[in-house]
Scaffold this motif. Structure first.
Motif, PDB file in Angstrom:
ATOM      1  N   ASN A 114       0.831  -1.208   0.000  1.00 33.83           N
ATOM      2  CA  ASN A 114       0.000   0.000   0.000  1.00 33.83           C
ATOM      3  C   ASN A 114       0.863   1.254   0.000  1.00 33.83           C
ATOM      4  O   ASN A 114       0.621   2.185  -0.776  1.00 33.83           O
ATOM      5  N   GLU A 118       1.161   4.151  -2.891  1.00 33.32           N
ATOM      6  CA  GLU A 118       0.888   5.540  -2.508  1.00 33.32           C
ATOM      7  C   GLU A 118       2.055   6.433  -2.922  1.00 33.32           C
ATOM      8  O   GLU A 118       1.846   7.549  -3.414  1.00 33.32           O
ATOM      9  N   HIS A 119       3.265   5.947  -2.745  1.00 29.62           N
ATOM     10  CA  HIS A 119       4.437   6.700  -3.190  1.00 29.62           C
ATOM     11  C   HIS A 119       4.409   6.903  -4.712  1.00 29.62           C
ATOM     12  O   HIS A 119       4.746   7.982  -5.204  1.00 29.62           O
TER      13      HIS A 119
END
Length: 143
Positions: A114, A118-119
């Motif tokens: 996750n 997200e990065h």
């Protein structure tokens, strides 16, 4: 009514205030992170050591510099492409160093995957910020 609302939203998003707020929100974690690392240098060095970065003091210093200079460029509205490139590159590298979910199992893998994606989303946002920034010459022959 929906067309009128769409026009109001579109006009609001096109303002200088909205553009600044978008940039502020995008870089807020980097400003907070850079300042926190400056305030607690031993923890900043320990964080780099935790991720296997050697020498950790060098990487802590580089991280702080990239976070604060990149964020400052983006917030200033000048050289946004450079600030976005610094933070986007940093974020992409950090995703691979800190979130290597392919080497994990179970719940740790889930959380790291996750965070990794997200990065990647943030990297995309930096690309958009660089692309959408109004062009401003650094030095003009007319100035």
């Amino acid at each position: 009514m929906p067309d009128q609302l769409a026009r109001v939203i579109s006009a609001s998003l096109g303002t200088r205030v909205a553009w600044f707020l978008a940039r502020l929100l995008l870089v807020s974690a980097y400003v907070v992170g850079g300042v926190a690392k400056l305030a607690d240098w031993p923890a900043a060095v320990a964080e780099q050591a935790h991720f296997g970065m050697t020498p950790p003091a060098f990487w802590a210093n580089l991280t702080i510099t990239v976070e604060l200079v990149g964020a400052g460029l983006i917030l200033s509205g000048r050289l946004v492409w450079l600030g976005a490139g610094l933070l986007g590159g940093f974020t992409l590298l950090a995703a691979f160093v800190a979130n290597d979910f392919w080497n994990m199992a179970g719940e740790a893998r889930f959380h790291a995957a996750n965070a990794f994606f997200e990065h990647l989303g943030l990297v995309g946002a930096f690309i958009l910020a660089a692309r959408l920034a109004p062009p401003r010459p650094v030095i003009s022959a007319d100035s």
